[in-house]
Design an enzyme around this catalytic site. Structure first.
Site, mmCIF file in Angstrom:
data_model
loop_
_atom_site.group_PDB
_atom_site.id
_atom_site.type_symbol
_atom_site.label_atom_id
_atom_site.label_comp_id
_atom_site.label_asym_id
_atom_site.label_seq_id
_atom_site.Cartn_x
_atom_site.Cartn_y
_atom_site.Cartn_z
ATOM 1 N N ASN A 7 -7.211 -34.590 -82.207
ATOM 2 C CA ASN A 7 -8.061 -34.947 -83.344
ATOM 3 C C ASN A 7 -9.180 -35.823 -82.802
ATOM 4 O O ASN A 7 -8.984 -37.014 -82.555
ATOM 5 C CB ASN A 7 -7.208 -35.693 -84.388
ATOM 6 C CG ASN A 7 -8.013 -36.094 -85.612
ATOM 7 O OD1 ASN A 7 -9.238 -35.912 -85.651
ATOM 8 N ND2 ASN A 7 -7.335 -36.649 -86.602
ATOM 9 N N ARG A 93 -8.044 -30.375 -84.750
ATOM 10 C CA ARG A 93 -8.431 -30.612 -86.139
ATOM 11 C C ARG A 93 -9.948 -30.449 -86.240
ATOM 12 O O ARG A 93 -10.695 -31.053 -85.462
ATOM 13 C CB ARG A 93 -8.048 -32.031 -86.544
ATOM 14 C CG ARG A 93 -8.511 -32.333 -87.942
ATOM 15 C CD ARG A 93 -8.315 -33.775 -88.306
ATOM 16 N NE ARG A 93 -8.720 -33.974 -89.684
ATOM 17 C CZ ARG A 93 -9.296 -35.074 -90.136
ATOM 18 N NH1 ARG A 93 -9.537 -36.077 -89.321
ATOM 19 N NH2 ARG A 93 -9.624 -35.174 -91.395
ATOM 20 N N HIS A 182 -8.622 -32.803 -96.804
ATOM 21 C CA HIS A 182 -7.191 -33.162 -96.676
ATOM 22 C C HIS A 182 -6.309 -31.914 -96.762
ATOM 23 O O HIS A 182 -5.146 -32.005 -97.108
ATOM 24 C CB HIS A 182 -6.722 -34.123 -97.798
ATOM 25 C CG HIS A 182 -7.239 -35.514 -97.689
ATOM 26 N ND1 HIS A 182 -7.465 -36.292 -98.796
ATOM 27 C CD2 HIS A 182 -7.541 -36.290 -96.624
ATOM 28 C CE1 HIS A 182 -7.901 -37.479 -98.420
ATOM 29 N NE2 HIS A 182 -7.958 -37.509 -97.105
ATOM 30 N N HIS A 210 -2.652 -36.969 -102.301
ATOM 31 C CA HIS A 210 -2.781 -37.628 -101.005
ATOM 32 C C HIS A 210 -3.537 -38.933 -101.259
ATOM 33 O O HIS A 210 -4.750 -38.924 -101.511
ATOM 34 C CB HIS A 210 -3.541 -36.742 -100.012
ATOM 35 C CG HIS A 210 -3.728 -37.389 -98.677
ATOM 36 N ND1 HIS A 210 -3.084 -36.966 -97.537
ATOM 37 C CD2 HIS A 210 -4.463 -38.457 -98.301
ATOM 38 C CE1 HIS A 210 -3.412 -37.747 -96.524
ATOM 39 N NE2 HIS A 210 -4.263 -38.659 -96.967
ATOM 40 N N GLY A 212 -4.449 -42.314 -99.648
ATOM 41 C CA GLY A 212 -4.575 -43.244 -98.530
ATOM 42 C C GLY A 212 -5.909 -43.944 -98.690
ATOM 43 O O GLY A 212 -6.368 -44.152 -99.817
ATOM 44 N N ARG A 243 -14.813 -45.536 -101.210
ATOM 45 C CA ARG A 243 -15.626 -44.474 -101.834
ATOM 46 C C ARG A 243 -15.415 -44.470 -103.346
ATOM 47 O O ARG A 243 -14.282 -44.633 -103.814
ATOM 48 C CB ARG A 243 -15.235 -43.103 -101.277
ATOM 49 C CG ARG A 243 -15.738 -42.846 -99.887
ATOM 50 C CD ARG A 243 -15.174 -41.564 -99.311
ATOM 51 N NE ARG A 243 -14.238 -41.836 -98.236
ATOM 52 C CZ ARG A 243 -13.375 -40.952 -97.730
ATOM 53 N NH1 ARG A 243 -13.328 -39.735 -98.212
ATOM 54 N NH2 ARG A 243 -12.568 -41.293 -96.753
ATOM 55 N N ASN A 336 4.173 -45.411 -100.047
ATOM 56 C CA ASN A 336 4.729 -46.772 -100.017
ATOM 57 C C ASN A 336 4.603 -47.575 -101.296
ATOM 58 O O ASN A 336 5.266 -48.590 -101.448
ATOM 59 C CB ASN A 336 4.019 -47.575 -98.913
ATOM 60 C CG ASN A 336 4.278 -46.998 -97.547
ATOM 61 O OD1 ASN A 336 5.425 -46.920 -97.113
ATOM 62 N ND2 ASN A 336 3.229 -46.567 -96.876
ATOM 63 N N GLU A 386 0.150 -34.485 -90.625
ATOM 64 C CA GLU A 386 -0.932 -33.521 -90.383
ATOM 65 C C GLU A 386 -0.868 -32.958 -88.964
ATOM 66 O O GLU A 386 -1.173 -31.781 -88.744
ATOM 67 C CB GLU A 386 -2.289 -34.184 -90.647
ATOM 68 C CG GLU A 386 -2.487 -34.436 -92.136
ATOM 69 C CD GLU A 386 -3.641 -35.354 -92.453
ATOM 70 O OE1 GLU A 386 -4.728 -34.842 -92.734
ATOM 71 O OE2 GLU A 386 -3.459 -36.584 -92.428
HETATM 72 P P1 AMP Z 1 -3.748 -44.125 -94.989
HETATM 73 O O1 AMP Z 1 -5.227 -43.890 -95.057
HETATM 74 O O2 AMP Z 1 -2.932 -42.943 -95.401
HETATM 75 O O3 AMP Z 1 -3.291 -44.729 -93.697
HETATM 76 O O4 AMP Z 1 -3.415 -45.248 -96.105
HETATM 77 C C1 AMP Z 1 -4.026 -46.516 -96.091
HETATM 78 C C2 AMP Z 1 -3.732 -47.201 -97.420
HETATM 79 O O5 AMP Z 1 -2.322 -47.273 -97.615
HETATM 80 C C3 AMP Z 1 -4.259 -48.639 -97.495
HETATM 81 O O6 AMP Z 1 -4.880 -48.846 -98.762
HETATM 82 C C4 AMP Z 1 -3.005 -49.461 -97.430
HETATM 83 O O7 AMP Z 1 -3.129 -50.647 -98.140
HETATM 84 C C5 AMP Z 1 -2.006 -48.554 -98.122
HETATM 85 N N1 AMP Z 1 -0.630 -48.943 -97.799
HETATM 86 C C6 AMP Z 1 0.002 -48.889 -96.625
HETATM 87 N N2 AMP Z 1 1.246 -49.407 -96.741
HETATM 88 C C7 AMP Z 1 1.386 -49.793 -98.027
HETATM 89 C C8 AMP Z 1 2.428 -50.409 -98.776
HETATM 90 N N3 AMP Z 1 3.593 -50.740 -98.220
HETATM 91 N N4 AMP Z 1 2.191 -50.658 -100.089
HETATM 92 C C9 AMP Z 1 1.019 -50.342 -100.665
HETATM 93 N N5 AMP Z 1 0.005 -49.765 -100.008
HETATM 94 C C10 AMP Z 1 0.185 -49.491 -98.707
#
Ligand code: AMP
Length: 415
Positions: A7, A93, A182, A210, A212, A243, A336, A386
């Site tokens: 990637n 990717r 995604h 999804h 994140g 965003r 999470n 992924e």
């Molecule tokens: P990603 O882009 O998939 O790595 O996700 C990043 C996001 O996941 C960030 O906003 C983090 O704050 C959130 N995140 C990671 N661990 C936790 C958790 N235990 N509780 C709440 N949000 C989380």
């Protein structure tokens, strides 16, 4: 039978090496800050006894060629890779495949030219993805290399879902339409969701979320994407870390006319200074919860706006699907954050979602169901993977070509 997944970003290369027989990860890591004075290279691998080992190095890495060279040297030193003959395939990717690529595609010069042609649609990503491909082709000229596109999974969307209500000319001549992103993650969790439900993917209606730092929702009917929240670019749709997601397009004119903002300033505002960050000053959901605990009203509102937008998409996609087997949460927040899941599902008992509060709150790492046994619609938490999806799709593409021709052709595409 080993598959290497790469990637390549503008200043990083992430890698994972899989054993294709059991999809075990043999090595994984990344070079970061390529081209900067202090680059870093870290990773982990399994030694001959199956023990996990790790390393983290600060070193200047001039360019992608040097970065991938170091990765390959490490894989050889640690004896997880014997040489070129040890690699069945390399999967790359690629963010934007436009309408040209609906499936993983064996890379050759023509395919690279098409990926390059998509660069105006993904200026930050496609050129960086290509840089990694070029270096890998040079290092491993005899190994088949496959491009796996973030957009491909969504190429099954019907025109009603992918066309904007804009003059046809903009679509026909300038490719302005919704593509979605995604896709590798939505494809992976859809397949896993079907397995968890004990059904074939063709039998399942799903909404996959999804969530994140980037976030998108997809309606999946019978294993195929029929609608998704991201559009021409990954800016449309849900509220994200930085965003804004959906906006009234007239906000652009208003800001330009009244604040004198130009295109560059608007791009920066919507992509990097909005979303959760814009609403409350931070984009990390964990920090937002901490601030809510301290009585921060902006953080509380940010969480409300995030969940409100999510529920609008949930409702829209449920109606599009007509019937739902499961709602799937993935990504850092989806996997999470029990409160986001609880807020998203609140009050939906009448629609068939009976959340199991204890299961939802339980801290778990793996795939799990967080609804009660009698819930007509399942809510599933499925950690995305992924890299594994890219590895599997890479091998499938190679096998498809093999089975069609009886041999591996020097230059052919699967599209
Ligand atoms: P990603 O882009 O998939 O790595 O996700 C990043 C996001 O996941 C960030 O906003 C983090 O704050 C959130 N995140 C990671 N661990 C936790 C958790 N235990 N509780 C709440 N949000 C989380």
């Amino acid at each position: 039978m080993k598959v290497l997944v790469l990637n390549s970003g503008s200043s990083s290369i992430k890698y994972q090496l899989f054993h294709a027989a059991n999809w075990r990860v043999l090595a994984a890591g990344a070079v970061n800050r390529i081209g900067e004075p202090r680059g870093e290279f870290s990773g982990r691998w399994r030694d001959a006894d199956g023990e996990e080992q790790g390393f983290a190095l600060d070193q200047t890495i001039a360019n992608h060629r040097e970065g991938l060279g170091r990765i390959v040297a490490r894989l050889r030193e640690t004896q997880v890779l014997a040489g070129e003959g040890d690699l069945t395939a390399i999967g790359h990717r690629v963010v934007h495949g436009g309408e040209a690529f609906q499936r993983p595609t064996l890379i050759d010069g023509a395919v690279m030219a098409v990926i390059r042609g998509m660069s105006p649609l993904a200026p930050l990503h496609n050129p960086a993805n290509l840089a990694g491909i070029e270096v890998a082709l040079n290092l491993f000229p005899g190994v088949p290399q496959v491009a796996v596109f973030d957009t491909a999974f969504h190429q099954t969307m019907p025109p009603a879902a992918y066309r904007y209500a804009l003059p046809e000319e903009l679509y026909k001549a300038h490719r302005v339409r919704r593509y979605g992103f995604h896709g590798t993650s939505h494809a992976y969790v859809s397949r896993r969701a079907a397995a968890l439900l004990g059904k074939a993917p063709q039998e399942c209606n799903l909404i996959t979320l999804h969530l994140g730092n980037g976030a998108s929702a997809t309606a999946v009917r019978g294993g195929e994407s029929i609608d998704t929240s991201m559009g021409l670019t990954p800016l449309e749709g849900l509220v994200m870390g930085t965003r804004c997601g959906d906006l009234d397009p007239a906000i652009h004119f208003y800001l330009a006319n009244n604040l004198g903002m130009d295109i560059q300033a608007l791009d920066d505002l919507f992509n990097r200074r909005s979303g959760l960050l814009g609403l409350c000053g931070v984009n990390d959901m964990r920090e937002i919860h901490r601030r809510i605990g301290q009585g921060d009203s902006a953080a509380a509102l940010a969480l409300e706006v995030f969940c409100h937008r999510l529920r609008k998409y949930l409702g829209a996609y449920w109606v599009e699907l007509g019937r739902l087997d499961a709602l799937v949460f993935t990504g850092g927040i989806g996997e999470n954050d029990a409160e986001v899941r609880a807020r998203t599902c609140a009050g939906l008992e009448g629609m068939g979602i009976l959340l199991d509060e204890a299961a939802n709150q339980a801290r778990g790492q793996g795939e799990r169901r967080v609804t009660r046994a009698e819930s007509p619609v399942a809510v599933l938490v499925i950690p995305t993977n992924e890299e594994l999806e890219i590895a599997r799709q890479t091998l499938e593409a190679i096998e498809r070509i093999d089975s069609r021709s009886g041999m591996f052709p020097a230059s052919s595409t699967v599209s």
